[in-house]
Design a protein around this motif. Structure first.
Motif, mmCIF file in Angstrom:
data_model
loop_
_atom_site.group_PDB
_atom_site.id
_atom_site.type_symbol
_atom_site.label_atom_id
_atom_site.label_comp_id
_atom_site.label_asym_id
_atom_site.label_seq_id
_atom_site.Cartn_x
_atom_site.Cartn_y
_atom_site.Cartn_z
ATOM 1 N N UNK A 157 0.832 -1.210 0.000
ATOM 2 C CA UNK A 157 0.000 0.000 0.000
ATOM 3 C C UNK A 157 0.860 1.252 0.000
ATOM 4 N N UNK A 158 1.942 1.260 0.794
ATOM 5 C CA UNK A 158 2.842 2.419 0.834
ATOM 6 C C UNK A 158 3.495 2.641 -0.518
ATOM 7 N N UNK A 159 3.850 1.545 -1.181
ATOM 8 C CA UNK A 159 4.456 1.655 -2.511
ATOM 9 C C UNK A 159 3.453 2.191 -3.532
ATOM 10 N N UNK A 160 2.195 1.770 -3.435
ATOM 11 C CA UNK A 160 1.151 2.279 -4.333
ATOM 12 C C UNK A 160 0.944 3.772 -4.127
ATOM 13 N N UNK A 161 0.940 4.213 -2.871
ATOM 14 C CA UNK A 161 0.771 5.634 -2.580
ATOM 15 C C UNK A 161 1.914 6.447 -3.169
ATOM 16 N N UNK A 162 3.127 5.888 -3.167
ATOM 17 C CA UNK A 162 4.275 6.574 -3.760
ATOM 18 C C UNK A 162 4.083 6.753 -5.269
ATOM 19 N N UNK A 163 3.329 5.850 -5.887
ATOM 20 C CA UNK A 163 3.029 5.938 -7.321
ATOM 21 C C UNK A 163 1.724 6.682 -7.580
ATOM 22 N N UNK A 164 1.177 7.350 -6.551
ATOM 23 C CA UNK A 164 -0.045 8.157 -6.659
ATOM 24 C C UNK A 164 -1.273 7.308 -7.006
ATOM 25 N N UNK A 165 -1.322 6.072 -6.493
ATOM 26 C CA UNK A 165 -2.483 5.215 -6.665
ATOM 27 C C UNK A 165 -3.225 5.107 -5.335
ATOM 28 N N UNK A 166 -4.533 4.889 -5.392
ATOM 29 C CA UNK A 166 -5.344 4.708 -4.181
ATOM 30 C C UNK A 166 -5.393 3.201 -3.900
ATOM 31 N N UNK A 167 -4.729 2.725 -2.823
ATOM 32 C CA UNK A 167 -4.633 1.285 -2.563
ATOM 33 C C UNK A 167 -5.984 0.584 -2.419
ATOM 34 N N UNK A 168 -7.018 1.302 -1.970
ATOM 35 C CA UNK A 168 -8.329 0.687 -1.791
ATOM 36 C C UNK A 168 -8.960 0.283 -3.122
ATOM 37 N N UNK A 169 -8.440 0.805 -4.231
ATOM 38 C CA UNK A 169 -9.012 0.520 -5.548
ATOM 39 C C UNK A 169 -8.254 -0.550 -6.327
ATOM 40 N N UNK A 170 -7.176 -1.112 -5.744
ATOM 41 C CA UNK A 170 -6.314 -2.032 -6.481
ATOM 42 C C UNK A 170 -6.112 -3.342 -5.742
ATOM 43 N N UNK A 171 -5.935 -4.429 -6.505
ATOM 44 C CA UNK A 171 -5.591 -5.739 -5.978
ATOM 45 C C UNK A 171 -4.262 -6.176 -6.584
ATOM 46 N N UNK A 172 -3.487 -6.956 -5.841
ATOM 47 C CA UNK A 172 -2.175 -7.414 -6.291
ATOM 48 C C UNK A 172 -2.324 -8.771 -6.971
ATOM 49 N N UNK A 173 -1.875 -8.849 -8.227
ATOM 50 C CA UNK A 173 -1.907 -10.100 -8.975
ATOM 51 C C UNK A 173 -0.596 -10.844 -8.781
ATOM 52 N N UNK A 174 0.527 -10.121 -8.892
ATOM 53 C CA UNK A 174 1.838 -10.738 -8.758
ATOM 54 C C UNK A 174 2.797 -9.733 -8.154
ATOM 55 N N UNK A 175 3.656 -10.214 -7.242
ATOM 56 C CA UNK A 175 4.629 -9.344 -6.593
ATOM 57 C C UNK A 175 5.987 -10.026 -6.631
ATOM 58 N N UNK A 176 6.894 -9.488 -7.431
ATOM 59 C CA UNK A 176 8.261 -10.004 -7.540
ATOM 60 C C UNK A 176 9.221 -8.897 -7.135
#
Length: 55
Positions: free
Chosen positions: A15-34
């Protein structure tokens, strides 16, 4: 190709990384994390976003 996984809710670190990219974490789901990238899909299922790391 990698194994297809079910989208999951993001962790606090993600979530902190998404906020750094100016995304709202409540609106996104993680498909893959590498270590090199994180693939996200919107909860509406219409948009896909790739966050690249360390580039």
């Amino acid at each position: 190709m990698g194994k297809q996984t079910r989208p999951t809710r993001p962790t606090r670190k993600q979530k902190e990384e998404m906020k750094a990219w100016k995304l709202v974490p409540e609106n996104w789901l993680v498909v893959q994390d590498t270590p090199s990238e994180m693939i996200l899909v919107s909860k509406g299922g219409l948009k896909k976003r790739v966050i690249r790391r360390g580039a």
